[in-house]
Scaffold this motif. Structure first.
Motif, PDB file in Angstrom:
ATOM      1  N   ALA A  68      36.490  40.547  36.222  1.00 51.81           N
ATOM      2  CA  ALA A  68      37.241  39.435  36.819  1.00 51.81           C
ATOM      3  C   ALA A  68      36.839  38.153  36.109  1.00 51.81           C
ATOM      4  N   ARG A  69      37.823  37.535  35.448  1.00 57.07           N
ATOM      5  CA  ARG A  69      37.588  36.296  34.706  1.00 57.07           C
ATOM      6  C   ARG A  69      38.487  35.194  35.243  1.00 57.07           C
ATOM      7  N   ARG A  70      38.107  33.947  34.981  1.00 60.29           N
ATOM      8  CA  ARG A  70      38.850  32.797  35.486  1.00 60.29           C
ATOM      9  C   ARG A  70      39.439  31.990  34.335  1.00 60.29           C
ATOM     10  N   THR A  71      40.684  31.550  34.560  1.00 59.07           N
ATOM     11  CA  THR A  71      41.422  30.696  33.617  1.00 59.07           C
ATOM     12  C   THR A  71      41.347  31.228  32.190  1.00 59.07           C
ATOM     13  N   THR A  72      41.630  32.519  32.050  1.00 55.59           N
ATOM     14  CA  THR A  72      41.679  33.145  30.730  1.00 55.59           C
ATOM     15  C   THR A  72      42.941  33.993  30.641  1.00 55.59           C
ATOM     16  N   ALA A  73      43.287  34.371  29.435  1.00 59.15           N
ATOM     17  CA  ALA A  73      44.452  35.229  29.234  1.00 59.15           C
ATOM     18  C   ALA A  73      44.178  36.618  29.794  1.00 59.15           C
ATOM     19  N   ASN A  74      45.232  37.242  30.311  1.00 54.71           N
ATOM     20  CA  ASN A  74      45.086  38.554  30.938  1.00 54.71           C
ATOM     21  C   ASN A  74      45.224  39.656  29.883  1.00 54.71           C
ATOM     22  N   ARG A  75      44.239  39.736  29.011  1.00 54.65           N
ATOM     23  CA  ARG A  75      44.156  40.808  28.024  1.00 54.65           C
ATOM     24  C   ARG A  75      42.684  41.112  27.768  1.00 54.65           C
ATOM     25  N   PRO A  76      42.362  42.376  27.503  1.00 51.39           N
ATOM     26  CA  PRO A  76      40.955  42.762  27.325  1.00 51.39           C
ATOM     27  C   PRO A  76      40.334  42.098  26.100  1.00 51.39           C
ATOM     28  N   SER A  77      39.058  41.804  26.222  1.00 52.88           N
ATOM     29  CA  SER A  77      38.307  41.230  25.112  1.00 52.88           C
ATOM     30  C   SER A  77      37.649  42.343  24.300  1.00 52.88           C
ATOM     31  N   ASN A 106      39.020  71.461  34.244  1.00 52.61           N
ATOM     32  CA  ASN A 106      39.122  70.336  33.324  1.00 52.61           C
ATOM     33  C   ASN A 106      38.386  69.129  33.885  1.00 52.61           C
ATOM     34  N   SER A 107      38.012  68.257  33.003  1.00 53.76           N
ATOM     35  CA  SER A 107      37.359  67.010  33.387  1.00 53.76           C
ATOM     36  C   SER A 107      37.863  65.900  32.486  1.00 53.76           C
ATOM     37  N   MET A 108      37.705  64.671  32.978  1.00 51.99           N
ATOM     38  CA  MET A 108      38.116  63.492  32.224  1.00 51.99           C
ATOM     39  C   MET A 108      36.972  62.501  32.188  1.00 51.99           C
ATOM     40  N   SER A 109      37.005  61.660  31.202  1.00 48.92           N
ATOM     41  CA  SER A 109      35.989  60.621  31.100  1.00 48.92           C
ATOM     42  C   SER A 109      36.298  59.488  32.073  1.00 48.92           C
ATOM     43  N   SER A 110      35.288  58.719  32.409  1.00 47.55           N
ATOM     44  CA  SER A 110      35.453  57.562  33.297  1.00 47.55           C
ATOM     45  C   SER A 110      36.075  56.427  32.484  1.00 47.55           C
ATOM     46  N   SER A 111      37.395  56.484  32.372  1.00 47.30           N
ATOM     47  CA  SER A 111      38.093  55.627  31.411  1.00 47.30           C
ATOM     48  C   SER A 111      38.987  54.580  32.051  1.00 47.30           C
ATOM     49  N   VAL A 112      38.939  54.395  33.371  1.00 46.94           N
ATOM     50  CA  VAL A 112      39.810  53.426  34.041  1.00 46.94           C
ATOM     51  C   VAL A 112      39.195  52.029  33.940  1.00 46.94           C
ATOM     52  N   PHE A 113      40.029  51.064  33.626  1.00 46.76           N
ATOM     53  CA  PHE A 113      39.580  49.671  33.531  1.00 46.76           C
ATOM     54  C   PHE A 113      40.632  48.777  34.171  1.00 46.76           C
ATOM     55  N   ILE A 114      40.209  47.918  35.104  1.00 51.08           N
ATOM     56  CA  ILE A 114      41.094  46.960  35.771  1.00 51.08           C
ATOM     57  C   ILE A 114      40.613  45.555  35.433  1.00 51.08           C
ATOM     58  N   LEU A 115      41.528  44.743  34.946  1.00 47.19           N
ATOM     59  CA  LEU A 115      41.218  43.371  34.553  1.00 47.19           C
ATOM     60  C   LEU A 115      41.906  42.404  35.505  1.00 47.19           C
ATOM     61  N   LEU A 116      41.124  41.501  36.097  1.00 48.00           N
ATOM     62  CA  LEU A 116      41.649  40.466  36.983  1.00 48.00           C
ATOM     63  C   LEU A 116      41.369  39.104  36.360  1.00 48.00           C
ATOM     64  N   THR A 117      42.377  38.247  36.353  1.00 46.91           N
ATOM     65  CA  THR A 117      42.221  36.900  35.818  1.00 46.91           C
ATOM     66  C   THR A 117      42.952  35.917  36.721  1.00 46.91           C
ATOM     67  N   THR A 118      42.564  34.662  36.623  1.00 47.72           N
ATOM     68  CA  THR A 118      43.283  33.588  37.299  1.00 47.72           C
ATOM     69  C   THR A 118      44.172  32.887  36.281  1.00 47.72           C
ATOM     70  N   PRO A 119      45.302  32.306  36.715  1.00 46.70           N
ATOM     71  CA  PRO A 119      46.223  31.672  35.767  1.00 46.70           C
ATOM     72  C   PRO A 119      45.576  30.501  35.036  1.00 46.70           C
TER      73      PRO A 119
END
Length: 314
Positions: A111-120, A145-158
């Motif tokens: 969760a980032r503030r006043t930044t663009a909503n795209r991963p760094s 079957n198994s999967m890697s822990s690959s989920v990423f959620i990005l939160l930003t403020t405008p």
């Protein structure tokens, strides 16, 4: 372990609201871990109608969809909580954070503030390191079957305050083969048997006084007789005062009819109650307006007096 692709990522509405509240109430940027499950859902295209021609062998009557569901999260209240500045994950920190969580590690959030909503670049490195170290099984799967822990959620403020929303959020899945964070649709789940527990503790609140609903006709016939006693009159006056505070002039007897056995045939009383409630609100608004006018008048009068005193002192 195959590089499987997620069809979508789901999160309950209360969990998403709690995640946004955690991000907005923190003094700065935060990150944390996401927990949940991965399910394999088989969707079929079979119908009751018999086709005149058999389908080609290349087409399939069913397809598998892999869905990740976020059920909870943990945040330490700061950034770089389970990794170093280069994005390398520390397994010991993760074990200490997820201690006591019933679900498996699904991924992480930032969760980032006043930044663009795209991963760094660092967030990409963290997702890559986390995906290479942790896996979780796929539920409802025939093969183990198994999967890697690959989920990423990005939160930003405008970046500006002109927008009507306070946060933007996007979901991603890290793909080890091409080492990229690919966007995934984020579905908000608010209904369903698996999520009814979030609303099980709901209790309606009302400002009206508690009234006993008489179910027997004999008790209703003896209502006037009961109110004739001293205690009955005191209770009636008390109840009427509480009702007048919300709907001025609406009788307690009429309110009892709204909650008793006569409620089905007493729809006109509901309209009367709301009319009196609106009248009460308008009366309060009028009093506030009059008091504000008096305050303004006194303020102007005091300003004139201060001006006169200042002229006399000169």
């Amino acid at each position: 372990m195959d590089d499987l692709s997620l069809e979508k990522i789901e999160i309950p509405g209360p969990t998403l609201a709690s995640l946004i509240q955690r991000a907005s109430s923190s003094p700065g940027d935060v990150d944390g871990l996401l927990f949940g499950q991965i399910h394999r859902i088989v969707s079929t295209t079979l119908s009751d109608d018999s086709p005149s021609e058999p389908p080609p062998s290349s087409s399939s009557s069913s397809s598998d969809q892999i869905v990740a569901t976020v059920t909870s999260f943990i945040s330490s209240g700061k950034t770089v909580s389970f990794y170093d500045p280069l994005g390398r994950v520390d397994s010991r920190r993760i074990d200490s954070l997820q201690l006591g969580s019933p679900d498996r590690l699904l991924g992480w959030f930032s969760a980032r503030r006043t930044t663009a909503n795209r991963p760094s670049m660092r967030e990409l490195a963290v997702a890559s390191s986390l995906s290479s170290r942790f896996q979780l099984p796929i539920e409802n799967s025939e093969s183990p079957n198994s999967m890697s822990s690959s989920v990423f959620i990005l939160l930003t403020t405008p970046l500006t305050d002109q927008l009507i929303h306070t946060h933007e959020y996007r979901a991603y899945q890290f793909r080890p083969l091409n080492r990229r964070l690919e966007p995934r649709s984020l579905g908000i789940v608010n209904i369903g048997p698996a999520f009814r527990g979030h609303y099980g503790s709901f209790n309606p609140k009302s400002g009206f006084p508690p009234l006993l609903c008489e179910v027997s006709s004999s008790a209703m016939m003896n209502e006037d007789r009961d109110e004739g006693s001293l205690s009955g009159k005191k209770q009636a006056v008390k109840d009427q005062k509480e009702v007048d505070a919300l709907a001025d002039g609406f009788g307690v007897g009429s309110l009892k009819r709204l909650v008793g056995p006569e409620a089905a045939s007493y729809t006109g009383g509901v309209e009367e109650m709301y009319e009196r409630m609106l009248a009460k609100v308008e009366s309060l608004a009028s009093e506030v307006e009059k008091s504000s006018a008096k305050v303004l008048e006194l303020d102007n009068h005091n300003r004139k007096l201060r001006y006169r005193v200042a002229r006399i002192e000169r």
